[in-house]
Design a protein around this motif. Structure first.
Motif, PDB file in Angstrom:
ATOM      1  N   UNK A   1     -10.352  -5.258  42.419  1.00  0.00           N
ATOM      2  CA  UNK A   1     -11.139  -6.158  41.560  1.00  0.00           C
ATOM      3  C   UNK A   1     -12.180  -6.897  42.395  1.00  0.00           C
ATOM      4  N   UNK A   2     -11.777  -7.319  43.579  1.00  0.00           N
ATOM      5  CA  UNK A   2     -12.694  -8.034  44.461  1.00  0.00           C
ATOM      6  C   UNK A   2     -13.852  -7.127  44.888  1.00  0.00           C
ATOM      7  N   UNK A   3     -13.533  -5.880  45.205  1.00  0.00           N
ATOM      8  CA  UNK A   3     -14.554  -4.906  45.598  1.00  0.00           C
ATOM      9  C   UNK A   3     -15.525  -4.668  44.436  1.00  0.00           C
TER      10      UNK A   3
ATOM     11  N   UNK B   1     -21.748  -4.690  49.148  1.00  0.00           N
ATOM     12  CA  UNK B   1     -20.762  -3.661  49.456  1.00  0.00           C
ATOM     13  C   UNK B   1     -19.357  -4.257  49.476  1.00  0.00           C
ATOM     14  N   UNK B   2     -18.392  -3.468  49.063  1.00  0.00           N
ATOM     15  CA  UNK B   2     -16.994  -3.888  49.145  1.00  0.00           C
ATOM     16  C   UNK B   2     -16.503  -4.015  50.572  1.00  0.00           C
ATOM     17  N   UNK B   3     -17.264  -3.498  51.507  1.00  0.00           N
ATOM     18  CA  UNK B   3     -16.877  -3.587  52.918  1.00  0.00           C
ATOM     19  C   UNK B   3     -16.902  -5.020  53.436  1.00  0.00           C
TER      20      UNK B   3
ATOM     21  N   UNK C   1     -16.444 -15.777  53.078  1.00  0.00           N
ATOM     22  CA  UNK C   1     -17.745 -15.160  52.815  1.00  0.00           C
ATOM     23  C   UNK C   1     -17.698 -14.277  51.565  1.00  0.00           C
ATOM     24  N   UNK C   2     -16.733 -13.337  51.437  1.00  0.00           N
ATOM     25  CA  UNK C   2     -16.685 -12.563  50.194  1.00  0.00           C
ATOM     26  C   UNK C   2     -16.345 -13.429  48.976  1.00  0.00           C
TER      27      UNK C   2
ATOM     28  N   UNK D   1     -12.322 -10.680  55.778  1.00  0.00           N
ATOM     29  CA  UNK D   1     -11.086 -11.438  55.578  1.00  0.00           C
ATOM     30  C   UNK D   1     -10.097 -11.275  56.717  1.00  0.00           C
ATOM     31  N   UNK D   2     -10.263 -10.232  57.510  1.00  0.00           N
ATOM     32  CA  UNK D   2      -9.373 -10.024  58.646  1.00  0.00           C
ATOM     33  C   UNK D   2      -9.728 -10.923  59.822  1.00  0.00           C
TER      34      UNK D   2
END
Length: 163
Positions: free
Chosen positions: A112-114, A123-125, A139-140, A130-131
């Motif tokens: 869902x976040x992607x 981009x979902x990247x 940020x995302x 988050x890591x």
């Protein structure tokens, strides 16, 4: 002329996100993402609160047992030990339930976040941030706040602005 589709309801958002369990393609409106995010947060909070309650109750029983040590109170101590064992079993079951829930919801929340990032043209990247320690995961999250792009983008047509 593009019209704005009605906002997705809480129930529809949860159903949609579980229906698109591992779908990282396409786009997700703000309402879809944030209602689902809220649902996951509420369930996690409830399970965590219950676990905290039983953990606190077990701790209180242990303290009570330590304060009441004496040969004349062996029956009371045995009853406290039985209660403590019950709380330990409840804690174990709750921890297993939380672990299973976390594993079940990990892929759908990431998907869902992607899709939400796709909806704002990113981009979902970006989820890999988050890591990173510290603010990497913010940020995302901040990107997910933005409004949908009104036109089709590289990830598909807009789910909000329909012809």
């Amino acid at each position: 002329m593009a019209q704005v589709a009605p906002m997705m309801s809480f129930g529809d958002a949860v159903k949609t996100c579980f229906k698109k369990y591992a779908s990282f393609k396409g786009r997700a409106r703000r309402s879809e993402f944030w209602w689902f995010y809220l649902a996951i947060y509420v369930v996690n909070s409830v399970l965590g609160s219950i676990l905290f309650y039983f953990g606190s109750a077990k701790q209180a029983l242990q303290e009570e047992a330590l304060n009441n040590i004496g040969f004349d109170k062996l029956d009371q101590l045995q009853a406290l030990a039985d209660k403590e064992a019950t709380y330990a079993h409840i804690n174990l079951v709750l921890m297993i339930l939380i672990a299973v829930w976390s594993l079940v919801t990990l892929i759908p929340i990431l998907a869902a976040w992607c899709r939400r990032l796709h909806d704002v043209g990113k981009s979902g990247h970006y989820l890999w941030l988050g890591l990173l320690c510290g603010v990497g995961g913010l940020i995302p999250l901040i990107m997910a706040i933005g409004d949908s792009q009104p036109h089709p983008n590289a990830y598909g047509p807009s789910p909000k602005y329909v012809e």
